[in-house]
Design a protein around this motif. Structure first.
Motif, PDB file in Angstrom:
ATOM      1  N   PRO A  20       0.816  -1.218   0.000  1.00  0.00           N
ATOM      2  CA  PRO A  20       0.000   0.000   0.000  1.00  0.00           C
ATOM      3  C   PRO A  20       0.848   1.266   0.000  1.00  0.00           C
ATOM      4  O   PRO A  20       0.413   2.309  -0.490  1.00  0.00           O
ATOM      5  CB  PRO A  20      -0.833  -0.113   1.290  1.00  0.00           C
ATOM      6  N   GLU A  21       2.081   1.156   0.516  1.00  0.00           N
ATOM      7  CA  GLU A  21       2.938   2.348   0.612  1.00  0.00           C
ATOM      8  C   GLU A  21       3.352   2.876  -0.754  1.00  0.00           C
ATOM      9  O   GLU A  21       3.886   3.985  -0.868  1.00  0.00           O
ATOM     10  CB  GLU A  21       4.167   2.058   1.493  1.00  0.00           C
ATOM     11  N   PHE A  23       1.357   3.784  -3.103  1.00  0.00           N
ATOM     12  CA  PHE A  23       0.311   4.567  -3.755  1.00  0.00           C
ATOM     13  C   PHE A  23       0.199   6.050  -3.386  1.00  0.00           C
ATOM     14  O   PHE A  23      -0.013   6.876  -4.274  1.00  0.00           O
ATOM     15  CB  PHE A  23      -1.052   3.872  -3.556  1.00  0.00           C
ATOM     16  N   PRO A  24       0.309   6.411  -2.076  1.00  0.00           N
ATOM     17  CA  PRO A  24      -0.028   7.796  -1.725  1.00  0.00           C
ATOM     18  C   PRO A  24       0.739   8.855  -2.500  1.00  0.00           C
ATOM     19  O   PRO A  24       0.140   9.827  -2.974  1.00  0.00           O
ATOM     20  CB  PRO A  24       0.280   7.873  -0.226  1.00  0.00           C
ATOM     21  N   SER A  25       2.060   8.687  -2.684  1.00  0.00           N
ATOM     22  CA  SER A  25       2.804   9.790  -3.308  1.00  0.00           C
ATOM     23  C   SER A  25       2.287  10.079  -4.711  1.00  0.00           C
ATOM     24  O   SER A  25       2.171  11.237  -5.112  1.00  0.00           O
ATOM     25  CB  SER A  25       4.306   9.499  -3.323  1.00  0.00           C
ATOM     26  N   VAL A  26       1.924   9.035  -5.471  1.00  0.00           N
ATOM     27  CA  VAL A  26       1.431   9.273  -6.838  1.00  0.00           C
ATOM     28  C   VAL A  26      -0.001   9.812  -6.803  1.00  0.00           C
ATOM     29  O   VAL A  26      -0.340  10.785  -7.491  1.00  0.00           O
ATOM     30  CB  VAL A  26       1.489   7.977  -7.677  1.00  0.00           C
ATOM     31  N   LEU A  27      -0.850   9.207  -5.960  1.00  0.00           N
ATOM     32  CA  LEU A  27      -2.267   9.586  -5.999  1.00  0.00           C
ATOM     33  C   LEU A  27      -2.548  10.934  -5.334  1.00  0.00           C
ATOM     34  O   LEU A  27      -3.617  11.506  -5.513  1.00  0.00           O
ATOM     35  CB  LEU A  27      -3.120   8.483  -5.355  1.00  0.00           C
ATOM     36  N   GLU A  28      -1.556  11.434  -4.562  1.00  0.00           N
ATOM     37  CA  GLU A  28      -1.764  12.739  -3.919  1.00  0.00           C
ATOM     38  C   GLU A  28      -1.069  13.854  -4.684  1.00  0.00           C
ATOM     39  O   GLU A  28      -1.069  15.000  -4.270  1.00  0.00           O
ATOM     40  CB  GLU A  28      -1.234  12.696  -2.474  1.00  0.00           C
ATOM     41  N   THR A  29      -0.444  13.513  -5.818  1.00  0.00           N
ATOM     42  CA  THR A  29       0.370  14.477  -6.559  1.00  0.00           C
ATOM     43  C   THR A  29      -0.274  14.806  -7.896  1.00  0.00           C
ATOM     44  O   THR A  29      -0.970  13.976  -8.473  1.00  0.00           O
ATOM     45  CB  THR A  29       1.777  13.869  -6.810  1.00  0.00           C
ATOM     46  N   SER A  30      -0.028  16.015  -8.363  1.00  0.00           N
ATOM     47  CA  SER A  30      -0.391  16.421  -9.726  1.00  0.00           C
ATOM     48  C   SER A  30      -1.867  16.116 -10.040  1.00  0.00           C
ATOM     49  O   SER A  30      -2.738  16.333  -9.203  1.00  0.00           O
ATOM     50  CB  SER A  30       0.560  15.728 -10.717  1.00  0.00           C
ATOM     51  N   ILE A  31      -2.130  15.590 -11.225  1.00  0.00           N
ATOM     52  CA  ILE A  31      -3.531  15.456 -11.673  1.00  0.00           C
ATOM     53  C   ILE A  31      -4.332  14.448 -10.843  1.00  0.00           C
ATOM     54  O   ILE A  31      -5.458  14.745 -10.450  1.00  0.00           O
ATOM     55  CB  ILE A  31      -3.576  15.169 -13.193  1.00  0.00           C
ATOM     56  N   PRO A  32      -3.784  13.261 -10.512  1.00  0.00           N
ATOM     57  CA  PRO A  32      -4.579  12.383  -9.637  1.00  0.00           C
ATOM     58  C   PRO A  32      -4.920  13.039  -8.292  1.00  0.00           C
ATOM     59  O   PRO A  32      -6.029  12.869  -7.778  1.00  0.00           O
ATOM     60  CB  PRO A  32      -3.669  11.161  -9.435  1.00  0.00           C
ATOM     61  N   ALA A  44      -9.246   4.194  -2.668  1.00  0.00           N
ATOM     62  CA  ALA A  44      -9.146   3.482  -1.385  1.00  0.00           C
ATOM     63  C   ALA A  44      -8.126   2.365  -1.569  1.00  0.00           C
ATOM     64  O   ALA A  44      -8.261   1.519  -2.453  1.00  0.00           O
ATOM     65  CB  ALA A  44     -10.492   2.912  -0.977  1.00  0.00           C
ATOM     66  N   ILE A  45      -7.082   2.409  -0.753  1.00  0.00           N
ATOM     67  CA  ILE A  45      -6.001   1.429  -0.864  1.00  0.00           C
ATOM     68  C   ILE A  45      -6.160   0.424   0.274  1.00  0.00           C
ATOM     69  O   ILE A  45      -6.264   0.826   1.437  1.00  0.00           O
ATOM     70  CB  ILE A  45      -4.611   2.115  -0.708  1.00  0.00           C
ATOM     71  N   HIS A  46      -6.200  -0.863  -0.066  1.00  0.00           N
ATOM     72  CA  HIS A  46      -6.404  -1.902   0.945  1.00  0.00           C
ATOM     73  C   HIS A  46      -5.165  -2.799   1.024  1.00  0.00           C
ATOM     74  O   HIS A  46      -4.720  -3.329  -0.005  1.00  0.00           O
ATOM     75  CB  HIS A  46      -7.606  -2.772   0.594  1.00  0.00           C
ATOM     76  N   ASP A  47      -4.659  -2.973   2.232  1.00  0.00           N
ATOM     77  CA  ASP A  47      -3.512  -3.851   2.464  1.00  0.00           C
ATOM     78  C   ASP A  47      -4.028  -5.287   2.606  1.00  0.00           C
ATOM     79  O   ASP A  47      -4.772  -5.594   3.543  1.00  0.00           O
ATOM     80  CB  ASP A  47      -2.808  -3.406   3.755  1.00  0.00           C
ATOM     81  N   LEU A  48      -3.621  -6.162   1.680  1.00  0.00           N
ATOM     82  CA  LEU A  48      -4.141  -7.534   1.689  1.00  0.00           C
ATOM     83  C   LEU A  48      -3.792  -8.291   2.968  1.00  0.00           C
ATOM     84  O   LEU A  48      -4.488  -9.235   3.339  1.00  0.00           O
ATOM     85  CB  LEU A  48      -3.610  -8.300   0.479  1.00  0.00           C
ATOM     86  N   ARG A  49      -2.726  -7.863   3.659  1.00  0.00           N
ATOM     87  CA  ARG A  49      -2.372  -8.565   4.909  1.00  0.00           C
ATOM     88  C   ARG A  49      -3.443  -8.368   5.976  1.00  0.00           C
ATOM     89  O   ARG A  49      -3.524  -9.141   6.931  1.00  0.00           O
ATOM     90  CB  ARG A  49      -1.015  -8.100   5.418  1.00  0.00           C
ATOM     91  N   GLY A 152       5.184  -6.536 -10.049  1.00  0.00           N
ATOM     92  CA  GLY A 152       3.892  -6.515  -9.376  1.00  0.00           C
ATOM     93  C   GLY A 152       2.905  -5.669 -10.169  1.00  0.00           C
ATOM     94  O   GLY A 152       3.292  -4.908 -11.052  1.00  0.00           O
ATOM     95  N   GLY A 153       1.629  -5.771  -9.816  1.00  0.00           N
ATOM     96  CA  GLY A 153       0.594  -5.043 -10.562  1.00  0.00           C
ATOM     97  C   GLY A 153       0.415  -3.596 -10.124  1.00  0.00           C
ATOM     98  O   GLY A 153      -0.358  -2.852 -10.740  1.00  0.00           O
ATOM     99  N   GLU A 154       1.135  -3.180  -9.070  1.00  0.00           N
ATOM    100  CA  GLU A 154       0.906  -1.836  -8.518  1.00  0.00           C
ATOM    101  C   GLU A 154       1.170  -0.731  -9.536  1.00  0.00           C
ATOM    102  O   GLU A 154       0.372   0.208  -9.675  1.00  0.00           O
ATOM    103  CB  GLU A 154       1.776  -1.609  -7.267  1.00  0.00           C
TER     104      GLU A 154
END
Ligand code: SAM
Length: 164
Positions: A20-21, A23-32, A44-49, A152-154
């Motif tokens: 999950p770590e 995702f935030p920097s990309v999704l909180e930056t620029s156009i996203p 919404a980011i879900h940690d599978l663990r 990975g698919g991230e």
């Protein structure tokens, strides 16, 4: 098409991941990031663990169902995570597994999904992929980023969300 097509409602993306770590920097930056602030997109980011058996090592990998080399993402935690995400999402949500075997998406397809406000659950694989039963029972579509293999698919989920 769904009830949200053409509306001003945000488009909703849920991501199921072991990292999950990422995702935030990309999704909180620029156009996203601007899309989220303007209420045009929700992530919404879900940690599978969180769905692993409690205690011990919170194992999320397993031998492939039906045999084969290497390890895959374990069936039960991933299934529970998909069902939990679906409960919180609009009707008609699509479950998309990021996969090198999937279909590469283009601008026209992504644009029409945005116009439809198509809610998407992205399943980001790791190891040798996911338990085959997840694909046959819970996945609606497999999307590839291109003819190469990522670790990975991230990153594929991030690229597709950015494009949308
Ligand atoms: N041999 C496995 C296969 O063919 O699926 C490779 C798995 S890869 C090391 C781990 C994960 O990365 C996959 O489960 C998938 O989620 C993601 N992945 C790898 N390449 C991808 C691609 N080109 N597009 C989208 N996702 C990809």
């Amino acid at each position: 098409m769904n009830d949200h097509a053409g509306s001003d409602l945000p488009i909703r993306f849920d991501i199921l991941t072991l990292f999950p770590e990422m995702f935030p920097s990309v999704l909180e930056t620029s156009i996203p990031g601007r899309a989220a602030k303007a209420n045009a997109a929700e992530y919404a980011i879900h940690d599978l663990r969180d769905w692993a058996e409690p205690g011990g090592h919170r194992k999320v990998d397993d031998r492939p169902f039906g045999g084969g080399p290497g390890m895959v993402m374990m069936y039960e935690p991933l299934k529970q995570a998909i069902l939990a995400a679906k409960k919180q999402m609009p009707e008609g949500v699509k479950t998309v597994y990021l996969s090198p075997q999937g279909k590469q998406q283009n601008h026209q397809r992504l644009h029409s999904l945005v116009i439809d406000r198509q809610a998407i659950i992205f399943v980001a694989g790791r190891y040798e992929g996911v338990d085959e039963r997840i694909i046959t029972r819970y996945v609606d579509e497999e999307w590839s980023l291109g003819d190469f293999v990522l670790s990975g698919g991230e990153l594929a989920a991030l690229v597709y969300m950015d494009a949308m």
